[in-house]
Design a protein around this motif. Structure first.
Motif, mmCIF file in Angstrom:
data_model
loop_
_atom_site.group_PDB
_atom_site.id
_atom_site.type_symbol
_atom_site.label_atom_id
_atom_site.label_comp_id
_atom_site.label_asym_id
_atom_site.label_seq_id
_atom_site.Cartn_x
_atom_site.Cartn_y
_atom_site.Cartn_z
ATOM 1 N N ASN A 1 54.749 85.620 -14.436
ATOM 2 C CA ASN A 1 55.157 84.269 -13.927
ATOM 3 C C ASN A 1 55.545 83.496 -15.361
ATOM 4 N N ASN B 1 55.163 76.946 -20.423
ATOM 5 C CA ASN B 1 54.163 77.483 -19.443
ATOM 6 C C ASN B 1 52.795 77.605 -20.378
ATOM 7 N N GLN C 1 57.940 82.218 -17.901
ATOM 8 C CA GLN C 1 59.063 81.998 -18.076
ATOM 9 C C GLN C 1 59.605 81.694 -19.471
ATOM 10 N N ASN C 2 58.806 80.286 -19.898
ATOM 11 C CA ASN C 2 59.083 80.081 -21.173
ATOM 12 C C ASN C 2 57.656 79.410 -22.014
#
Length: 209
Positions: free
Chosen positions: A155, A161, A157-158
């Protein structure tokens, strides 16, 4: 001693026993040749009769015949024993070679198994400030992050998070899993205010996959 094809594998002790027996046979052969030499230097092939065909009376014919017979028997024993030594050494060498190959295969399989069982990391720690919450928790430079609270490779993403998780977990311990020197390590990290900037005191960068 176990013979080739027998139920018990050849040991180094077996080879030592064979070599000891070989040395004994060689000593017996030498003694027999010395006995022949003592009988007027008669060897293995000199005639035991005189020019007129009568048995020689200058030597002990019985001793000479016995020594010659013993030498032939002992030489045959020696030849058979040398073959046994050669086969035993060959077996030992083959088994040692097989063991080495098996050890290498097991080490390779273990290394591959470890690599396969390690989860995939999504970020890496490239700086830790001494005295910070990250430093106190045991986080180290070059740790590869596998799980950071609820964030994982599936999960992530960048870095936002991670920042969100940190902000929502201030003062509460976070479960962080990292890969360090090829091994999975669990770290209990509690984001909190400290003398430096932010809540962690470490720098995290995404891993380029």
């Amino acid at each position: 001693m176990a013979q080739p094809g027998g139920s018990r594998p050849v040991t180094v002790s077996d080879v030592q026993q064979l070599v000891k027996r070989k040395d004994e046979i060689e000593a017996q052969i030498k003694a027999c040749y010395e006995l022949l030499e003592a009988q007027k230097g008669v060897g293995m092939n000199e005639p035991l009769v005189d020019a007129e065909g009568f048995p020689r009376d200058d030597i002990d014919l019985y001793q000479v015949r016995t020594a010659r017979h013993n030498i032939i028997c002992l030489q045959n024993d020696h030849k058979a024993l040398m073959k046994q030594v050669e086969e035993a050494l060959h077996q030992l060498h083959a088994r040692e070679k097989e063991k080495h190959a098996r050890d290498e295969a097991e080490a390779l399989a273990e290394a591959m198994s470890q690599n396969q069982s390690l989860p995939q990391a999504f970020a890496k720690v490239n700086a830790v400030t001494p005295g910070s919450p990250a430093s106190i928790s045991g986080l180290q430079v070059d740790d590869e992050i596998v799980e950071f609270g609820s964030v994982n490779v599936n999960n992530f993403q960048n870095l936002q998070n991670i920042a969100t998780v940190v902000q929502h977990s201030e003062g509460r311990p976070l479960s962080v899993t990292v890969i360090r020197s090829g091994k999975k390590v669990h770290v209990g990290l509690t984001p909190k205010r400290w003398a430096g900037k932010g809540l962690l005191g470490c720098n995290i960068v995404p891993l380029q996959r």
